[in-house]
Write an enzyme that holds these catalytic residues in place. Sequence first.
Site, PDB file in Angstrom:
ATOM      1  N   MET A 230       0.865  -1.183   0.000  1.00  0.00           N
ATOM      2  CA  MET A 230       0.000   0.000   0.000  1.00  0.00           C
ATOM      3  C   MET A 230       0.895   1.223   0.000  1.00  0.00           C
ATOM      4  O   MET A 230       1.813   1.327   0.811  1.00  0.00           O
ATOM      5  CB  MET A 230      -0.900  -0.002   1.234  1.00  0.00           C
ATOM      6  CG  MET A 230      -1.798   1.218   1.291  1.00  0.00           C
ATOM      7  SD  MET A 230      -2.880   1.157   2.719  1.00  0.00           S
ATOM      8  CE  MET A 230      -3.749   2.706   2.514  1.00  0.00           C
ATOM      9  N   GLY A 238      -0.720  12.519   4.125  1.00  0.00           N
ATOM     10  CA  GLY A 238      -1.223  13.391   5.193  1.00  0.00           C
ATOM     11  C   GLY A 238      -2.564  14.021   4.884  1.00  0.00           C
ATOM     12  O   GLY A 238      -3.022  14.907   5.597  1.00  0.00           O
ATOM     13  N   GLY A 240      -5.397  12.024   4.226  1.00  0.00           N
ATOM     14  CA  GLY A 240      -6.470  11.078   4.536  1.00  0.00           C
ATOM     15  C   GLY A 240      -6.768  10.064   3.445  1.00  0.00           C
ATOM     16  O   GLY A 240      -7.729   9.296   3.549  1.00  0.00           O
ATOM     17  N   HIS A 241      -5.944  10.014   2.384  1.00  0.00           N
ATOM     18  CA  HIS A 241      -6.215   9.087   1.278  1.00  0.00           C
ATOM     19  C   HIS A 241      -6.029   7.626   1.689  1.00  0.00           C
ATOM     20  O   HIS A 241      -6.746   6.742   1.213  1.00  0.00           O
ATOM     21  CB  HIS A 241      -5.317   9.406   0.081  1.00  0.00           C
ATOM     22  CG  HIS A 241      -5.481  10.798  -0.439  1.00  0.00           C
ATOM     23  ND1 HIS A 241      -6.660  11.231  -1.014  1.00  0.00           N
ATOM     24  CD2 HIS A 241      -4.640  11.872  -0.432  1.00  0.00           C
ATOM     25  CE1 HIS A 241      -6.525  12.512  -1.351  1.00  0.00           C
ATOM     26  NE2 HIS A 241      -5.319  12.902  -1.004  1.00  0.00           N
ATOM     27  N   GLU A 265      -0.069  -8.474   5.137  1.00  0.00           N
ATOM     28  CA  GLU A 265       1.199  -9.190   5.149  1.00  0.00           C
ATOM     29  C   GLU A 265       2.274  -8.298   5.759  1.00  0.00           C
ATOM     30  O   GLU A 265       2.540  -7.215   5.238  1.00  0.00           O
ATOM     31  CB  GLU A 265       1.574  -9.538   3.697  1.00  0.00           C
ATOM     32  CG  GLU A 265       2.892 -10.257   3.531  1.00  0.00           C
ATOM     33  CD  GLU A 265       3.280 -10.356   2.056  1.00  0.00           C
ATOM     34  OE1 GLU A 265       4.483 -10.363   1.787  1.00  0.00           O
ATOM     35  OE2 GLU A 265       2.396 -10.420   1.202  1.00  0.00           O
TER      36      GLU A 265
END
Length: 408
Positions: A230, A238, A240-241, A265
């Site tokens: 990710m 920073g 909020g995505h 993982e």
Amino acid sequence: MAGVNEMEKKLAEYKCDTNEAICLKLVRFPEDVEDEGTTFHPEYSHQLFGDDEVAFGYKGLQIQLYYTAGNLSTLFKVKYSARVTETFDCVEPDDVEGKIREIIPPGFSCNTDDFISLLEKEGNFKPFGSLLHTYKVHNVEEGVDLTYQIHKVDILSAGFREYHERLQTFLMWFIETASFIDIDDDRWDFFLVFEKYNKDGETLYATVGYMTVYNYYVYPDKTRPRVSQMLILPPFQGEGHGAQLLETVHRYYCNSPKVQDVTAEDPSENYVKLRDFVLVKLCMALPSFSTEKLAHGFSEEMATEAREKLKINKKHARRVYEILRLRNTDMSDEEKAREFRLEVKKRLFGPYRKNQRELTKMRKCLSPEELASHISQMDTRIQHEELEKSYQEVLGDYRRVLERLSQA
């Protein structure tokens, strides 16, 4: 000897910190290419340049890796003010270009004009896959609400394979233990975040970040989606995505009766904080996590409802319970604070108890010296100190989640 030291000093001038030398950009407008304000740098470069993260053989080294904001068409250039071979014979510089070529796919530009002509084609770029979620984020600098979209993508989407090869190069710079995945395995799911923006009255899309999820088989007829990678690209961090992406992915899997639960993982510390926030937000709406029920302790009802409705496993559901219990506990009340502390410590004590059970089994096959060594490692006072330390760390983590929750 003095000559050797002098030589070493001169050679040291040809060492460059690769995290500073590598200059990354996401380019929307031609003027971004020369604008230093749009440049960002890697957090890591050890996978290509070794643990020291140093390139030898150049002065003023600059490795430019610029990407068009949407399609990620790439400009790759290496610049420097001096090379070691100009001063010293028989001293070879590192093959910086060769190292970068190992991770960036072919088809990149080496010429700025060619790159800018590719930038003009960005209007043709459209997000891959199917739209799952749209949301807005207020941009304080521009005083406007910006629109973002999250898409679920199939590897067979036209052009996605090549795009993904360019996108995954960012992993090397921002995830410490990153590795590229085998996208020919059809158990992979891809989720992408895009920003929708206007340029000269035309609607364009910029790449914001993405997540890869692998669907493991669970006997007899279920799957366990496991988050593998990710990344939200640095210019968008920073805002909020990450929380929007993780919540959208969770909700996507919640709709599938075949999914057992969603895991990750080898999650990083930052990912665990993000997951805590998202799962707490989701569980707050469940009846079993009501204020009244939280007061009676963690229950099977909570574990079952979290798993069945939100695909959250028991371990994570327990953590959510503790965070929400803290939210409802007046920690200035000594008795209530003590109750909460003892409950969390009881869970944290689990690994110590396991060690003691193992030690009991080992007594039969250990020599007295080995047994004494193991017992000393489990000194009660040290156990209490470690337990208190763990509790304080957990408390700090939980409070940060609650603080973010109150701001949200």
